[in-house]
Motif scaffolding. Structure first.
Motif, PDB file in Angstrom:
ATOM      1  N   LEU A 286      51.555  35.144  50.179  1.00 29.11           N
ATOM      2  CA  LEU A 286      50.304  35.887  49.984  1.00 29.11           C
ATOM      3  C   LEU A 286      50.647  37.322  49.631  1.00 29.11           C
ATOM      4  N   ASP A 287      50.294  37.727  48.407  1.00 34.56           N
ATOM      5  CA  ASP A 287      50.636  39.069  47.934  1.00 34.56           C
ATOM      6  C   ASP A 287      49.446  39.652  47.187  1.00 34.56           C
ATOM      7  N   SER A 288      49.567  40.911  46.785  1.00 35.28           N
ATOM      8  CA  SER A 288      48.517  41.598  46.034  1.00 35.28           C
ATOM      9  C   SER A 288      48.918  41.739  44.573  1.00 35.28           C
ATOM     10  N   ILE A 289      47.925  41.820  43.703  1.00 34.95           N
ATOM     11  CA  ILE A 289      48.159  42.081  42.286  1.00 34.95           C
ATOM     12  C   ILE A 289      48.470  43.563  42.104  1.00 34.95           C
ATOM     13  N   GLN A 290      49.541  43.853  41.378  1.00 29.58           N
ATOM     14  CA  GLN A 290      49.864  45.226  41.005  1.00 29.58           C
ATOM     15  C   GLN A 290      49.236  45.500  39.646  1.00 29.58           C
ATOM     16  N   SER A 291      48.372  46.505  39.581  1.00 26.82           N
ATOM     17  CA  SER A 291      47.598  46.744  38.362  1.00 26.82           C
ATOM     18  C   SER A 291      48.486  46.974  37.148  1.00 26.82           C
ATOM     19  N   GLN A 292      49.672  47.592  37.344  1.00 33.70           N
ATOM     20  CA  GLN A 292      50.545  47.874  36.205  1.00 33.70           C
ATOM     21  C   GLN A 292      51.191  46.606  35.657  1.00 33.70           C
ATOM     22  N   ASN A 293      51.168  45.524  36.438  1.00 34.24           N
ATOM     23  CA  ASN A 293      51.769  44.259  35.999  1.00 34.24           C
ATOM     24  C   ASN A 293      50.741  43.257  35.497  1.00 34.24           C
TER      25      ASN A 293
ATOM     26  N   VAL B 119      50.551  13.380  47.594  1.00 34.01           N
ATOM     27  CA  VAL B 119      51.074  13.471  46.242  1.00 34.01           C
ATOM     28  C   VAL B 119      50.198  14.333  45.350  1.00 34.01           C
ATOM     29  N   ALA B 120      48.909  14.133  45.408  1.00 33.50           N
ATOM     30  CA  ALA B 120      48.026  14.810  44.463  1.00 33.50           C
ATOM     31  C   ALA B 120      47.331  16.014  45.081  1.00 33.50           C
ATOM     32  N   SER B 121      47.817  16.503  46.216  1.00 37.19           N
ATOM     33  CA  SER B 121      47.128  17.561  46.937  1.00 37.19           C
ATOM     34  C   SER B 121      47.773  18.903  46.657  1.00 37.19           C
ATOM     35  N   SER B 122      47.056  19.772  45.929  1.00 38.55           N
ATOM     36  CA  SER B 122      47.499  21.144  45.724  1.00 38.55           C
ATOM     37  C   SER B 122      47.061  21.970  46.926  1.00 38.55           C
ATOM     38  N   LEU B 123      47.893  22.909  47.337  1.00 41.16           N
ATOM     39  CA  LEU B 123      47.591  23.670  48.547  1.00 41.16           C
ATOM     40  C   LEU B 123      46.333  24.517  48.384  1.00 41.16           C
ATOM     41  N   LEU B 124      46.169  25.141  47.227  1.00 42.11           N
ATOM     42  CA  LEU B 124      44.996  25.987  46.973  1.00 42.11           C
ATOM     43  C   LEU B 124      44.170  25.354  45.859  1.00 42.11           C
ATOM     44  N   LYS B 125      43.470  24.320  46.213  1.00 37.21           N
ATOM     45  CA  LYS B 125      42.671  23.586  45.226  1.00 37.21           C
ATOM     46  C   LYS B 125      41.538  24.466  44.696  1.00 37.21           C
ATOM     47  N   GLY B 126      41.327  24.414  43.375  1.00 36.33           N
ATOM     48  CA  GLY B 126      40.206  25.115  42.770  1.00 36.33           C
ATOM     49  C   GLY B 126      40.463  26.561  42.400  1.00 36.33           C
ATOM     50  N   LEU B 127      41.622  27.101  42.783  1.00 32.89           N
ATOM     51  CA  LEU B 127      41.932  28.502  42.468  1.00 32.89           C
ATOM     52  C   LEU B 127      42.533  28.591  41.069  1.00 32.89           C
ATOM     53  N   ASP B 128      42.096  29.565  40.289  1.00 29.75           N
ATOM     54  CA  ASP B 128      42.596  29.723  38.918  1.00 29.75           C
ATOM     55  C   ASP B 128      44.056  30.170  38.940  1.00 29.75           C
ATOM     56  N   TYR B 129      44.768  29.808  37.855  1.00 34.87           N
ATOM     57  CA  TYR B 129      46.160  30.224  37.716  1.00 34.87           C
ATOM     58  C   TYR B 129      46.245  31.674  37.240  1.00 34.87           C
ATOM     59  N   PHE B 130      47.331  32.322  37.605  1.00 35.02           N
ATOM     60  CA  PHE B 130      47.577  33.709  37.221  1.00 35.02           C
ATOM     61  C   PHE B 130      47.617  33.800  35.697  1.00 35.02           C
ATOM     62  N   PRO B 131      46.888  34.770  35.110  1.00 38.09           N
ATOM     63  CA  PRO B 131      46.787  34.831  33.643  1.00 38.09           C
ATOM     64  C   PRO B 131      48.136  34.976  32.954  1.00 38.09           C
ATOM     65  N   SER B 132      48.273  34.304  31.841  1.00 38.62           N
ATOM     66  CA  SER B 132      49.497  34.394  31.040  1.00 38.62           C
ATOM     67  C   SER B 132      49.683  35.811  30.539  1.00 38.62           C
ATOM     68  N   GLY B 133      50.940  36.280  30.537  1.00 40.99           N
ATOM     69  CA  GLY B 133      51.246  37.631  30.095  1.00 40.99           C
ATOM     70  C   GLY B 133      51.311  38.632  31.224  1.00 40.99           C
ATOM     71  N   SER B 134      50.790  38.280  32.401  1.00 39.71           N
ATOM     72  CA  SER B 134      50.893  39.147  33.569  1.00 39.71           C
ATOM     73  C   SER B 134      52.210  38.864  34.286  1.00 39.71           C
ATOM     74  N   MET B 135      52.603  39.753  35.184  1.00 40.82           N
ATOM     75  CA  MET B 135      53.939  39.667  35.774  1.00 40.82           C
ATOM     76  C   MET B 135      53.882  39.797  37.292  1.00 40.82           C
ATOM     77  N   ILE B 136      54.775  39.077  37.955  1.00 44.49           N
ATOM     78  CA  ILE B 136      54.980  39.190  39.400  1.00 44.49           C
ATOM     79  C   ILE B 136      56.416  39.652  39.624  1.00 44.49           C
ATOM     80  N   ASP B 137      56.618  40.612  40.510  1.00 45.37           N
ATOM     81  CA  ASP B 137      57.977  41.067  40.793  1.00 45.37           C
ATOM     82  C   ASP B 137      58.173  41.218  42.293  1.00 45.37           C
ATOM     83  N   GLY B 138      59.332  41.736  42.679  1.00 48.89           N
ATOM     84  CA  GLY B 138      59.597  42.010  44.081  1.00 48.89           C
ATOM     85  C   GLY B 138      59.884  40.754  44.896  1.00 48.89           C
ATOM     86  N   LEU B 139      59.619  40.839  46.194  1.00 52.61           N
ATOM     87  CA  LEU B 139      59.936  39.756  47.118  1.00 52.61           C
ATOM     88  C   LEU B 139      59.152  38.490  46.805  1.00 52.61           C
ATOM     89  N   ALA B 140      57.892  38.625  46.392  1.00 50.79           N
ATOM     90  CA  ALA B 140      57.094  37.445  46.062  1.00 50.79           C
ATOM     91  C   ALA B 140      57.737  36.635  44.944  1.00 50.79           C
TER      92      ALA B 140
END
Length: 270
Positions: A141-148, A177-198
Motif C-alpha cells: 500500500l503506497d501513495s502516488i507521487q505526482s511527479q511520476n 485460481v480466479a480471485s484477484s486480491l483487489l477486484k474491480g480496481l483499475d490498473y495503474f495508467p500506462s506511462g506512469s511510474m512507480i519507484d522506491g521500496l514499493a
C-alpha cells in the motif's frame, strides 16, 4: 615579489577523481536486518498474506487497528533510535512487524513508518520476501507521487489504482485460481511510474513468482483517501477484521495532515 600566502594558487594539475584517491573512503553502512520478539521463531515465517504499509492512509488505519501482536522489527542502521516513544506512536520512525488475527489465515503486517532510500530498497525487499519471510501473497500500500504520474491529479479528487505480478493476475500458486486480491480496481495508467521500496517489493515478487499486488492512492493523505483504502481492505483483504474508525479518529483525519516520510540521507550516518 608575490605574496605566497595571499596569492590565489594556480589551478590544480589533477582531476577531481584523482584527488579523491587520496581520501579515505567513507565506511559502508551495515546491512539492514530483522529482529524478532518471539524467542527462536521457526524461520522462515510463511504467512498466507504479507501486507506492507507505506502510505500515510494505510499506516493511519493499521495504527488504530486492535488487536495486533508485535512479532518483530526491521532495523535500518542509518535510522536513529533517539526520540522513540515508549508506546508505539504513529509518528515514530520505526518499521515494526505485526501478526493480525485474520480468521484462519496467517497474516503479517509490516508498518514502514520511515522512508527507505533507493539504494537500500532492494536489500529491504530481499529481507521481507524470500529470506526470513516467505509469504504466499503480498499486498503493498503506497501513495502516488505526482511527479511520476502521467496526467493531472486534482487535490480534490480521490484515486486508487493497482499493479499486479503475473502470478497474481493469472491466479497462479494458490487455491483461489480466479480471485484477484483487489477486484474491480483499475490498473495503474500506462506511462506512469512507480519507484522506491514499493517497486523493489513488487519486482522481488515477480522474480520469485509470488502473487503480489501494489495499490497506490491519491492524495497522499486526506479523510476521503483513508475511507477509500479502509473500504478496499475491509471488502477484499481483511473482511474478518474490524477496520472501522471512531468519530474521534475521523475528526482527527479532517483536522490534521500527516508528515510526509522522507528517506534518511545515508551520508549523515556514515
Amino acid at each position: 615579489m608575490e605574496d605566497v600566502i595571499t596569492e590565489i594558487p594556480p589551478p590544480s594539475r589533477f582531476f577531481q577523481e584523482d584527488l579523491n584517491n587520496f581520501i579515505f573512503p567513507s565506511p559502508s553502512l551495515a546491512s539492514p536486518f530483522l529482529v524478532f520478539s518471539i524467542p527462536k521463531p521457526e524461520k522462515p515465517l510463511r504467512p498466507s498474506l504479507l501486507i506492507v504499509a507505506l502510505s500515510s492512509p494505510s499506516l493511519y488505519i493499521f495504527h488504530h487497528l486492535s488487536p495486533k501482536t508485535l512479532v518483530g522489527s526491521l532495523i535500518l542502521p542509518e535510522v536513529p533510535f533517539s526520540g522513540l516513544s515508549v508506546e508505539p506512536s504513529f509518528r515514530d520512525k520505526t518499521c515494526n512487524i505485526y501478526s493480525l488475527n485474520n480468521g484462519d489465515k496467517s497474516t503479517l503486517l509490516v508498518s514502514v513508518q520511515h522512508g527507505v532510500s533507493a539504494e537500500r530498497s532492494h536489500l529491504v525487499a530481499r529481507l521481507l520476501i524470500g529470506e526470513d519471510i516467505v509469504p504466499d501473497r503480498l499486498l503493498i500500500l503506497d501513495s502516488i507521487q505526482s511527479q511520476n504520474f502521467r496526467g493531472k491529479l486534482s487535490p480534490n479528487e480521490t484515486y486508487a489504482f493497482k499493479l499486479e505480478t503475473l502470478a497474481e493476475r493469472k491466479g497462479l500458486g494458490g487455491s483461489n485460481v480466479a480471485s484477484s486480491l483487489l477486484k474491480g480496481l483499475d490498473y495503474f495508467p500506462s506511462g506512469s511510474m512507480i519507484d522506491g521500496l514499493a517497486a523493489a517489493l513488487l519486482s522481488r515478487c515477480q522474480l520469485k513468482k509470488t502473487k503480489g499486488t501494489l495499490c497506490v492512492s491519491w492524495p497522499e493523505f486526506s479523510s476521503s483517501v483513508v475511507a477509500l483504502i479502509r473500504s478496499l481492505l475491509q471488502r477484499n483483504v481483511l473482511p474478518s477484521l474490524d477496520l472501522s474508525l471512531t468519530q474521534e479518529m475521523q475528526d482527527q483525519c479532517a483536522r490534521f495532515n500527516l508528515i510526509k516520510h522522507q528517506p534518511y540521507d545515508t551520508e549523515m550516518y556514515t
